[in-house]
Design a protein around this motif. Structure first.
Motif, PDB file in Angstrom:
ATOM      1  N   MET A 347      12.767 -15.078 -21.581  1.00 10.40           N
ATOM      2  CA  MET A 347      13.645 -14.912 -20.430  1.00 10.40           C
ATOM      3  C   MET A 347      13.682 -13.437 -20.082  1.00 10.40           C
ATOM      4  SD  MET A 347      14.729 -17.944 -19.580  1.00 10.40           S
ATOM      5  CE  MET A 347      16.124 -17.600 -18.490  1.00 10.40           C
ATOM      6  N   VAL A 348      13.470 -13.108 -18.802  1.00  5.72           N
ATOM      7  CA  VAL A 348      13.524 -11.732 -18.323  1.00  5.72           C
ATOM      8  C   VAL A 348      14.477 -11.692 -17.142  1.00  5.72           C
ATOM      9  CG1 VAL A 348      12.223  -9.763 -17.454  1.00  5.72           C
ATOM     10  CG2 VAL A 348      11.147 -11.336 -19.080  1.00  5.72           C
ATOM     11  N   ASN A 349      15.598 -11.000 -17.327  1.00  5.23           N
ATOM     12  CA  ASN A 349      16.632 -10.939 -16.293  1.00  5.23           C
ATOM     13  C   ASN A 349      17.054 -12.332 -15.847  1.00  5.23           C
ATOM     14  OD1 ASN A 349      18.439  -9.770 -14.498  1.00  5.23           O
ATOM     15  ND2 ASN A 349      16.920  -9.702 -12.848  1.00  5.23           N
ATOM     16  N   GLY A 350      17.209 -13.223 -16.813  1.00  6.84           N
ATOM     17  CA  GLY A 350      17.678 -14.561 -16.529  1.00  6.84           C
ATOM     18  C   GLY A 350      16.640 -15.494 -15.939  1.00  6.84           C
ATOM     19  N   LYS A 351      15.387 -15.044 -15.854  1.00  9.10           N
ATOM     20  CA  LYS A 351      14.323 -15.872 -15.284  1.00  9.10           C
ATOM     21  C   LYS A 351      13.304 -16.207 -16.361  1.00  9.10           C
ATOM     22  CE  LYS A 351      14.776 -13.814 -10.671  1.00  9.10           C
ATOM     23  NZ  LYS A 351      14.077 -13.097  -9.569  1.00  9.10           N
ATOM     24  N   PRO A 352      12.801 -17.441 -16.377  1.00  8.90           N
ATOM     25  CA  PRO A 352      11.832 -17.818 -17.395  1.00  8.90           C
ATOM     26  C   PRO A 352      10.443 -17.256 -17.106  1.00  8.90           C
ATOM     27  CG  PRO A 352      12.264 -19.690 -15.970  1.00  8.90           C
ATOM     28  CD  PRO A 352      13.207 -18.593 -15.543  1.00  8.90           C
ATOM     29  N   LEU A 353       9.799 -16.835 -18.179  1.00  5.98           N
ATOM     30  CA  LEU A 353       8.418 -16.376 -18.145  1.00  5.98           C
ATOM     31  C   LEU A 353       7.659 -17.176 -19.194  1.00  5.98           C
ATOM     32  CD1 LEU A 353       5.980 -14.440 -17.716  1.00  5.98           C
ATOM     33  CD2 LEU A 353       7.116 -12.854 -19.318  1.00  5.98           C
ATOM     34  N   TRP A 354       6.617 -17.889 -18.744  1.00  3.33           N
ATOM     35  CA  TRP A 354       5.776 -18.639 -19.671  1.00  3.33           C
ATOM     36  C   TRP A 354       4.399 -17.993 -19.714  1.00  3.33           C
ATOM     37  CZ3 TRP A 354       8.788 -21.433 -16.121  1.00  3.33           C
ATOM     38  CH2 TRP A 354       9.783 -22.246 -16.674  1.00  3.33           C
ATOM     39  N   ALA A 355       3.893 -17.760 -20.917  1.00  2.00           N
ATOM     40  CA  ALA A 355       2.534 -17.271 -21.106  1.00  2.00           C
ATOM     41  C   ALA A 355       1.730 -18.411 -21.727  1.00  2.00           C
ATOM     42  CB  ALA A 355       2.530 -16.040 -22.002  1.00  2.00           C
ATOM     43  N   LEU A 356       0.905 -19.055 -20.900  1.00  2.00           N
ATOM     44  CA  LEU A 356       0.120 -20.199 -21.337  1.00  2.00           C
ATOM     45  C   LEU A 356      -1.279 -19.763 -21.735  1.00  2.00           C
ATOM     46  CD1 LEU A 356       1.104 -22.810 -18.579  1.00  2.00           C
ATOM     47  CD2 LEU A 356       2.249 -22.329 -20.758  1.00  2.00           C
ATOM     48  N   SER A 357      -1.931 -20.608 -22.499  1.00  5.48           N
ATOM     49  CA  SER A 357      -3.291 -20.336 -22.950  1.00  5.48           C
ATOM     50  C   SER A 357      -4.246 -20.230 -21.771  1.00  5.48           C
ATOM     51  CB  SER A 357      -3.737 -21.459 -23.888  1.00  5.48           C
ATOM     52  OG  SER A 357      -5.109 -21.322 -24.207  1.00  5.48           O
ATOM     53  N   GLY A 358      -5.343 -19.488 -21.975  1.00  7.27           N
ATOM     54  CA  GLY A 358      -6.394 -19.439 -20.984  1.00  7.27           C
ATOM     55  C   GLY A 358      -7.355 -20.603 -21.087  1.00  7.27           C
ATOM     56  N   ASN A 359      -7.339 -21.315 -22.209  1.00  7.96           N
ATOM     57  CA  ASN A 359      -8.151 -22.516 -22.335  1.00  7.96           C
ATOM     58  C   ASN A 359      -7.528 -23.617 -21.489  1.00  7.96           C
ATOM     59  OD1 ASN A 359     -10.175 -21.626 -24.127  1.00  7.96           O
ATOM     60  ND2 ASN A 359      -8.773 -21.827 -25.855  1.00  7.96           N
ATOM     61  N   PRO A 360      -8.305 -24.273 -20.630  1.00  4.82           N
ATOM     62  CA  PRO A 360      -7.685 -25.213 -19.675  1.00  4.82           C
ATOM     63  C   PRO A 360      -6.961 -26.372 -20.336  1.00  4.82           C
ATOM     64  CG  PRO A 360     -10.086 -25.346 -19.598  1.00  4.82           C
ATOM     65  CD  PRO A 360      -9.752 -24.128 -20.401  1.00  4.82           C
ATOM     66  N   GLY A 361      -7.528 -26.949 -21.400  1.00  2.00           N
ATOM     67  CA  GLY A 361      -6.855 -28.056 -22.077  1.00  2.00           C
ATOM     68  C   GLY A 361      -5.530 -27.629 -22.668  1.00  2.00           C
ATOM     69  N   ALA A 362      -5.518 -26.472 -23.327  1.00  2.00           N
ATOM     70  CA  ALA A 362      -4.289 -25.965 -23.924  1.00  2.00           C
ATOM     71  C   ALA A 362      -3.292 -25.536 -22.862  1.00  2.00           C
ATOM     72  CB  ALA A 362      -4.603 -24.794 -24.851  1.00  2.00           C
ATOM     73  N   CYS A 363      -3.790 -24.975 -21.781  1.00  2.00           N
ATOM     74  CA  CYS A 363      -2.921 -24.582 -20.661  1.00  2.00           C
ATOM     75  C   CYS A 363      -2.189 -25.800 -20.109  1.00  2.00           C
ATOM     76  CB  CYS A 363      -3.765 -23.912 -19.593  1.00  2.00           C
ATOM     77  SG  CYS A 363      -2.864 -23.402 -18.124  1.00  2.00           S
ATOM     78  N   HIS A 364      -2.914 -26.888 -19.920  1.00  2.00           N
ATOM     79  CA  HIS A 364      -2.330 -28.115 -19.396  1.00  2.00           C
ATOM     80  C   HIS A 364      -1.260 -28.660 -20.330  1.00  2.00           C
ATOM     81  CE1 HIS A 364      -2.367 -32.570 -18.800  1.00  2.00           C
ATOM     82  NE2 HIS A 364      -2.279 -32.203 -17.551  1.00  2.00           N
ATOM     83  N   VAL A 365      -1.543 -28.704 -21.630  1.00  2.00           N
ATOM     84  CA  VAL A 365      -0.563 -29.201 -22.599  1.00  2.00           C
ATOM     85  C   VAL A 365       0.677 -28.316 -22.607  1.00  2.00           C
ATOM     86  CG1 VAL A 365      -0.112 -29.536 -25.067  1.00  2.00           C
ATOM     87  CG2 VAL A 365      -2.227 -30.402 -24.058  1.00  2.00           C
ATOM     88  N   GLY A 366       0.481 -27.007 -22.608  1.00  2.00           N
ATOM     89  CA  GLY A 366       1.630 -26.094 -22.604  1.00  2.00           C
ATOM     90  C   GLY A 366       2.509 -26.285 -21.391  1.00  2.00           C
ATOM     91  N   PHE A 367       1.883 -26.499 -20.225  1.00  2.00           N
ATOM     92  CA  PHE A 367       2.686 -26.742 -19.022  1.00  2.00           C
ATOM     93  C   PHE A 367       3.497 -28.021 -19.170  1.00  2.00           C
ATOM     94  CE2 PHE A 367       3.775 -28.390 -14.932  1.00  2.00           C
ATOM     95  CZ  PHE A 367       4.076 -27.285 -14.175  1.00  2.00           C
ATOM     96  N   GLU A 368       2.845 -29.099 -19.563  1.00  2.00           N
ATOM     97  CA  GLU A 368       3.543 -30.390 -19.634  1.00  2.00           C
ATOM     98  C   GLU A 368       4.679 -30.368 -20.640  1.00  2.00           C
ATOM     99  OE1 GLU A 368       3.376 -32.756 -17.651  1.00  2.00           O
ATOM    100  OE2 GLU A 368       1.494 -32.447 -16.587  1.00  2.00           O
ATOM    101  N   LEU A 369       4.492 -29.709 -21.772  1.00  2.00           N
ATOM    102  CA  LEU A 369       5.517 -29.743 -22.819  1.00  2.00           C
ATOM    103  C   LEU A 369       6.676 -28.792 -22.552  1.00  2.00           C
ATOM    104  CD1 LEU A 369       3.399 -29.981 -26.100  1.00  2.00           C
ATOM    105  CD2 LEU A 369       4.596 -31.807 -24.893  1.00  2.00           C
ATOM    106  N   PHE A 370       6.403 -27.627 -21.956  1.00  2.00           N
ATOM    107  CA  PHE A 370       7.438 -26.601 -21.895  1.00  2.00           C
ATOM    108  C   PHE A 370       7.804 -26.138 -20.484  1.00  2.00           C
ATOM    109  CE2 PHE A 370       4.873 -25.910 -25.802  1.00  2.00           C
ATOM    110  CZ  PHE A 370       5.772 -26.481 -26.683  1.00  2.00           C
ATOM    111  N   VAL A 371       6.881 -26.241 -19.535  1.00  2.00           N
ATOM    112  CA  VAL A 371       7.180 -25.770 -18.182  1.00  2.00           C
ATOM    113  C   VAL A 371       7.759 -26.893 -17.328  1.00  2.00           C
ATOM    114  CG1 VAL A 371       6.302 -24.634 -16.123  1.00  2.00           C
ATOM    115  CG2 VAL A 371       5.340 -24.061 -18.362  1.00  2.00           C
TER     116      VAL A 371
END
Length: 466
Positions: A347-371
């Motif tokens: 959280m930065v100044n009350g706003k969420p910041l997500w840093a997802l993987s650059g690998n597309p499969g992992a990026c997709h999973v990270g989005f679905e689970l946490f974003v």
């Protein structure tokens, strides 16, 4: 280019998926409501309680084209000996019959019209025939009617004051129909989050650029933008940035000023030039010492600015996460899962910041689970997590894993049970099976994988997940 990371890159503490989800969902809050025209509210999340403003239907309503009658007048009617009733008038939808249906009479009525006083049934047109009576029109009723037949009584569906939609409801076409019925031309819905998106990586090219040796196109940013839009957010694609700490930090500051949330992809693992890993580690260590600052917004920007000032020499103290509610600081920078264990959030100044993987499969999973759950929460969703079902594995998974795995699958039905067929090309770096997947199947951690027919949990994706 100097390495951006030292030994601190290996000091990340993994949290379980459920714990990471809990931290994100506790950190974000619903965005303020806004008034929107009803026809624009499909897929939006309601920010008010809505009640029926009248009984529905508001009058006894004909369910068929036919004749409004006294049911008792037709009790002995048959096809061979029909009941003969004198027709005294006609009532169409939108009209009100001025008289009363007397015994021995009938009123021609259309679907949706108010049933006249005195009538207690509607005989469908197909069960009647016209009859000639001296000086008057008559109808032959060829089957007995019972009280209430083809009549929707007043208040059958809703009573005035009944709740028809609650805050946090995702409005579908059926909800829109209800709200329109009861006069809600405008409703209060939560504002859609504006989400800035950019990728990091010197190897990246714009999607429209020709390939060059050692370079790849930035497809992740477009995928993330589509995912953001699919769950109600407004995507703000900002392109890609080279692995330059100063450039990335400045881009983050600008994105946080413009958007309600920021998603990056790439540079989050333990590589020498993984700049987002350095920035997230900076947020983990430094935020704890600044949580009490008088100017949280300035403190949050200082956390990013520290990377610009100190660059590759940055060594960061502290291991603890910032207490919830501080408004800035790391939520997690490693998750006990495959793929995408380096997935991070802050959280930065009350706003969420997500840093997802650059690998597309992992990026997709990270989005679905946490974003996705967090963006739904920001829109006021009362149930932000994915729907899950139990399914049977269609084939064995032979390889074990120290962490739970989330594997792309096609969910179907066989013999009345959900079945999950795992897709090929399921590695973190692979994307071939992304379009087919309608579920993520969780394979529990263990040395031996899972047998064919084993019961697993499947997270529903796409149209199935709402």
């Amino acid at each position: 280019m100097l390495s951006l990371q030292g030994e601190a890159r290996f000091n990340r503490r993994a949290v379980k998926v459920a714990e990471a989800q809990r931290r994100v969902l506790e950190a974000v809050q619903p965005l303020p409501p806004e008034t929107a025209a009803l026809w624009r509210c499909g897929g939006r999340y309601l920010a008010q309680s809505c009640e029926a403003t009248v009984d529905w239907p508001p009058f006894a309503r004909a369910g068929m084209d036919g004749y409004a009658v006294h049911a008792a007048d037709t009790a002995q009617a048959t096809a061979e000996q029909p009941a003969v009733l004198r027709v005294t008038g006609t009532v169409a939808a939108g009209q009100v019959y001025a008289g009363t249906v007397q015994p021995g009479t009938a009123v021609r009525i259309m679907t949706g019209a108010a049933v006249p006083a005195g009538a207690d049934a509607v005989v469908m047109l197909e069960q009647t025939a016209e009859a000639a009576e001296p000086g008057a029109q008559a109808v032959l009723v060829k089957a007995p009617a019972v009280p209430g037949q083809n009549v929707a009584p007043r208040g059958e569906e809703f009573r005035c004051g009944a709740v028809i939609a609650r805050p946090g409801t995702r409005l579908g076409p059926g909800h829109i129909a209800h709200l329109g019925t009861f006069g809600y031309a405008e409703v209060q819905v939560h504002r859609r989050p504006r989400v800035a998106i950019f990728a990091t990586g010197t190897e990246l090219l714009p999607v429209g650029a020709p390939l060059a040796p050692g370079r790849i196109r930035d497809s992740n940013s477009a995928m993330i933008a589509a995912l953001v839009e699919s769950c109600g957010g407004e995507a703000i694609p900002l392109g890609h940035i080279a692995d330059d700490p100063a450039a990335v930090s400045l881009a983050l500051e600008a994105a946080l000023d413009e958007a309600d949330a920021v998603i990056t992809t790439g540079g989050v693992s333990v590589g020498d030039y993984d700049v987002m890993a350095v920035i997230m580690r900076n947020l983990r260590g430094a935020a704890a010492t600044r949580a009490g600052a008088e100017d949280p917004e300035g403190a949050a920007h200082d956390l990013l600015g520290a990377v610009v000032r100190e660059g590759a020499q940055l060594e960061l103290p502290g291991q603890g996460a910032v207490p919830r509610g501080a408004g800035h600081g790391l939520l997690f920078d490693k998750v006990a899962m495959r793929p995408g264990s380096p997935t991070s959030a802050a959280m930065v100044n009350g706003k969420p910041l997500w840093a997802l993987s650059g690998n597309p499969g992992a990026c997709h999973v990270g989005f679905e689970l946490f974003v996705r759950p967090a963006l739904r929460r920001m829109q006021g969703s009362s149930s932000p997590l994915h729907r899950t079902v139990n399914a049977r594995l269609g084939a064995a998974v032979r390889k074990g894993s120290p962490h739970d795995r989330y594997v792309r699958a096609v969910l179907g039905e066989r013999d009345g049970l959900w079945t999950a067929e795992l897709l090929a090309f399921n590695k973190s770096s692979m994307m071939a099976s992304l379009p087919e997947a309608n579920a993520l199947v969780r394979i529990p951690a263990g040395p031996e994988g899972a047998e064919a027919g084993a019961e697993v949990t499947a997270l529903l994706l796409g149209p199935l997940h709402e």
